[in-house]
Scaffold this motif. Structure first.
Motif, PDB file in Angstrom:
ATOM      1  N   ARG A  89       0.825  -1.211   0.000  1.00  0.00           N
ATOM      2  CA  ARG A  89       0.000   0.000   0.000  1.00  0.00           C
ATOM      3  C   ARG A  89       0.859   1.261   0.000  1.00  0.00           C
ATOM      4  NH1 ARG A  89      -4.903  -1.567   2.865  1.00  0.00           N
ATOM      5  NH2 ARG A  89      -5.636   0.580   2.808  1.00  0.00           N
ATOM      6  N   CYS A  90       1.954   1.253   0.748  1.00  0.00           N
ATOM      7  CA  CYS A  90       2.865   2.414   0.753  1.00  0.00           C
ATOM      8  C   CYS A  90       3.533   2.575  -0.605  1.00  0.00           C
ATOM      9  CB  CYS A  90       3.936   2.268   1.826  1.00  0.00           C
ATOM     10  SG  CYS A  90       3.335   2.605   3.480  1.00  0.00           S
TER      11      CYS A  90
ATOM     12  N   LEU B  21       3.678  -4.045  -6.642  1.00  0.00           N
ATOM     13  CA  LEU B  21       3.106  -5.244  -7.247  1.00  0.00           C
ATOM     14  C   LEU B  21       3.635  -6.510  -6.571  1.00  0.00           C
ATOM     15  CD1 LEU B  21       1.206  -6.292  -9.397  1.00  0.00           C
ATOM     16  CD2 LEU B  21       3.108  -6.219 -11.025  1.00  0.00           C
ATOM     17  N   ASP B  22       4.914  -6.545  -6.316  1.00  0.00           N
ATOM     18  CA  ASP B  22       5.520  -7.705  -5.668  1.00  0.00           C
ATOM     19  C   ASP B  22       4.865  -7.989  -4.313  1.00  0.00           C
ATOM     20  OD1 ASP B  22       7.454  -9.800  -5.266  1.00  0.00           O
ATOM     21  OD2 ASP B  22       8.592  -8.419  -3.999  1.00  0.00           O
ATOM     22  N   TYR B  23       4.726  -6.970  -3.492  1.00  0.00           N
ATOM     23  CA  TYR B  23       4.166  -7.168  -2.156  1.00  0.00           C
ATOM     24  C   TYR B  23       2.655  -7.360  -2.168  1.00  0.00           C
ATOM     25  CZ  TYR B  23       8.656  -6.557  -0.054  1.00  0.00           C
ATOM     26  OH  TYR B  23       9.960  -6.739   0.309  1.00  0.00           O
ATOM     27  N   LEU B  24       1.973  -6.705  -3.088  1.00  0.00           N
ATOM     28  CA  LEU B  24       0.523  -6.874  -3.169  1.00  0.00           C
ATOM     29  C   LEU B  24       0.157  -8.289  -3.631  1.00  0.00           C
ATOM     30  CD1 LEU B  24      -0.324  -3.393  -4.683  1.00  0.00           C
ATOM     31  CD2 LEU B  24      -0.861  -4.179  -2.354  1.00  0.00           C
ATOM     32  N   ILE B  25       0.943  -8.836  -4.524  1.00  0.00           N
ATOM     33  CA  ILE B  25       0.711 -10.223  -4.956  1.00  0.00           C
ATOM     34  C   ILE B  25       0.957 -11.178  -3.792  1.00  0.00           C
ATOM     35  CG2 ILE B  25       1.620 -12.083  -6.416  1.00  0.00           C
ATOM     36  CD1 ILE B  25       1.942  -9.929  -8.643  1.00  0.00           C
ATOM     37  N   LYS B  26       1.999 -10.940  -3.019  1.00  0.00           N
ATOM     38  CA  LYS B  26       2.261 -11.776  -1.835  1.00  0.00           C
ATOM     39  C   LYS B  26       1.101 -11.692  -0.852  1.00  0.00           C
ATOM     40  CE  LYS B  26       7.291 -11.351  -1.993  1.00  0.00           C
ATOM     41  NZ  LYS B  26       8.484 -10.771  -1.372  1.00  0.00           N
ATOM     42  N   TRP B  27       0.613 -10.469  -0.621  1.00  0.00           N
ATOM     43  CA  TRP B  27      -0.491 -10.259   0.317  1.00  0.00           C
ATOM     44  C   TRP B  27      -1.744 -10.983  -0.171  1.00  0.00           C
ATOM     45  CZ3 TRP B  27      -4.512  -6.056   0.163  1.00  0.00           C
ATOM     46  CH2 TRP B  27      -5.244  -6.006   1.353  1.00  0.00           C
TER      47      TRP B  27
ATOM     48  N   MET C  98      -9.157  -7.088 -11.660  1.00  0.00           N
ATOM     49  CA  MET C  98     -10.326  -6.233 -11.447  1.00  0.00           C
ATOM     50  C   MET C  98     -11.596  -7.081 -11.467  1.00  0.00           C
ATOM     51  SD  MET C  98     -10.863  -3.090 -10.695  1.00  0.00           S
ATOM     52  CE  MET C  98      -9.528  -2.107 -11.362  1.00  0.00           C
ATOM     53  N   LYS C  99     -11.672  -8.056 -12.350  1.00  0.00           N
ATOM     54  CA  LYS C  99     -12.830  -8.943 -12.399  1.00  0.00           C
ATOM     55  C   LYS C  99     -12.942  -9.776 -11.114  1.00  0.00           C
ATOM     56  CE  LYS C  99     -13.459  -9.372 -17.386  1.00  0.00           C
ATOM     57  NZ  LYS C  99     -13.438 -10.281 -18.545  1.00  0.00           N
ATOM     58  N   LYS C 100     -11.807 -10.187 -10.568  1.00  0.00           N
ATOM     59  CA  LYS C 100     -11.839 -10.934  -9.306  1.00  0.00           C
ATOM     60  C   LYS C 100     -12.293 -10.037  -8.163  1.00  0.00           C
ATOM     61  CE  LYS C 100      -8.526 -14.544 -10.420  1.00  0.00           C
ATOM     62  NZ  LYS C 100      -7.208 -15.130 -10.123  1.00  0.00           N
ATOM     63  N   ALA C 101     -11.854  -8.786  -8.166  1.00  0.00           N
ATOM     64  CA  ALA C 101     -12.310  -7.840  -7.143  1.00  0.00           C
ATOM     65  C   ALA C 101     -13.828  -7.703  -7.210  1.00  0.00           C
ATOM     66  CB  ALA C 101     -11.630  -6.483  -7.327  1.00  0.00           C
ATOM     67  N   ILE C 102     -14.362  -7.590  -8.420  1.00  0.00           N
ATOM     68  CA  ILE C 102     -15.813  -7.488  -8.619  1.00  0.00           C
ATOM     69  C   ILE C 102     -16.504  -8.765  -8.139  1.00  0.00           C
ATOM     70  CG2 ILE C 102     -17.622  -7.393 -10.386  1.00  0.00           C
ATOM     71  CD1 ILE C 102     -15.598  -5.547 -11.992  1.00  0.00           C
TER      72      ILE C 102
ATOM     73  N   SER D 138      -8.008  -7.003  -2.062  1.00  0.00           N
ATOM     74  CA  SER D 138      -6.614  -7.384  -2.339  1.00  0.00           C
ATOM     75  C   SER D 138      -6.333  -7.513  -3.831  1.00  0.00           C
ATOM     76  CB  SER D 138      -6.237  -8.677  -1.605  1.00  0.00           C
ATOM     77  OG  SER D 138      -6.862  -9.805  -2.176  1.00  0.00           O
ATOM     78  N   TYR D 139      -7.371  -7.766  -4.616  1.00  0.00           N
ATOM     79  CA  TYR D 139      -7.193  -7.836  -6.071  1.00  0.00           C
ATOM     80  C   TYR D 139      -7.130  -6.440  -6.698  1.00  0.00           C
ATOM     81  CZ  TYR D 139      -8.192 -12.840  -5.936  1.00  0.00           C
ATOM     82  OH  TYR D 139      -8.144 -14.179  -5.691  1.00  0.00           O
ATOM     83  N   TYR D 140      -7.822  -5.491  -6.086  1.00  0.00           N
ATOM     84  CA  TYR D 140      -7.931  -4.157  -6.664  1.00  0.00           C
ATOM     85  C   TYR D 140      -6.587  -3.431  -6.820  1.00  0.00           C
ATOM     86  CZ  TYR D 140      -9.328   0.694  -7.284  1.00  0.00           C
ATOM     87  OH  TYR D 140      -9.445   1.976  -7.753  1.00  0.00           O
ATOM     88  N   PRO D 141      -5.746  -3.324  -5.793  1.00  0.00           N
ATOM     89  CA  PRO D 141      -4.481  -2.614  -6.009  1.00  0.00           C
ATOM     90  C   PRO D 141      -3.545  -3.329  -6.987  1.00  0.00           C
ATOM     91  CG  PRO D 141      -4.537  -3.515  -3.793  1.00  0.00           C
ATOM     92  CD  PRO D 141      -5.898  -3.728  -4.397  1.00  0.00           C
ATOM     93  N   ILE D 142      -3.662  -4.646  -7.084  1.00  0.00           N
ATOM     94  CA  ILE D 142      -2.880  -5.376  -8.096  1.00  0.00           C
ATOM     95  C   ILE D 142      -3.338  -4.925  -9.484  1.00  0.00           C
ATOM     96  CG2 ILE D 142      -2.392  -7.636  -9.125  1.00  0.00           C
ATOM     97  CD1 ILE D 142      -2.714  -8.817  -6.262  1.00  0.00           C
ATOM     98  N   ALA D 143      -4.652  -4.827  -9.658  1.00  0.00           N
ATOM     99  CA  ALA D 143      -5.204  -4.358 -10.936  1.00  0.00           C
ATOM    100  C   ALA D 143      -4.737  -2.940 -11.236  1.00  0.00           C
ATOM    101  CB  ALA D 143      -6.728  -4.423 -10.906  1.00  0.00           C
TER     102      ALA D 143
END
Length: 176
Positions: A55-56, A67-73, A133-137, A98-103
């Motif tokens: 997030r930071c 991206l690296d850390y968001l995918i891990k999360w 984004m589709k997974k977030a939805i 958790s899918y949204y910031p990756i998107a």
């Protein structure tokens, strides 16, 4: 923050993570990442560490790091096992988000000039953004958030020259 900083210096990992979240809320993104880079989280803190770091980094426009850390999360969330605990319930509620910031990261990386020369990489990043984004939805339970994610998906389609897909999503939003 002063109290958390003192406790963190004394080795209190909970205080260090709380300090990090306070710094995040105060938009001290670079300073938070510098602090996190000098910290090796234990197993109990790795989940929050990845979330905070990602997030930071995204807020600080460090998209590759984010991206690296968001995918891990996200992976940590998808691998959760329901043990009935409040900790589990709190963490699993973050699945859709958790899918949204990756998107968002992959959408930005697809548009960055460093990727424009490589059409294949750009398309891969676009498709990754679309998929996340589709997974977030799919996993979001809050209707307002679903609309937000759908609007962002329509924007993603527009930016990447898929007008029919954008129109389809917007028509669906209007219909609902």
């Amino acid at each position: 923050m002063k109290d958390y900083r003192e406790k963190a210096k004394a080795g209190d990992e909970d205080a260090l993570m709380e300090l990090g979240w306070c710094m995040f809320q105060n938009e001290m993104f670079v300073e938070t990442i510098e602090m996190l880079d000098n910290y090796e989280p234990d197993k109990d803190h790795f989940f929050d560490y990845c979330n905070l770091y990602g997030r930071c980094a995204i807020a600080g426009e460090m998209y590759e790091k984010a991206l690296d850390y968001l995918i891990k999360w996200n992976k940590l969330i998808t691998e959760l096992v329901d043990d009935g605990s409040e900790k589990y319930k709190k963490r699993i509620r973050r699945l859709a988000y958790s899918y949204y910031p990756i998107a968002c990261c992959t959408a930005i990386l697809a548009q960055k000039s460093t990727f424009k020369a490589d059409f294949e990489t750009r398309q891969k990043m676009f498709r990754m953004s679309e998929e996340n984004m589709k997974k977030a939805i799919e996993f979001e339970k809050d209707e307002r958030e679903v609309y937000h994610y759908k609007e962002r998906l329509a924007y993603l389609y527009t930016k990447n020259e898929y007008p029919n897909e954008a129109i389809e999503i917007c028509s669906e939003i209007i219909k609902k």
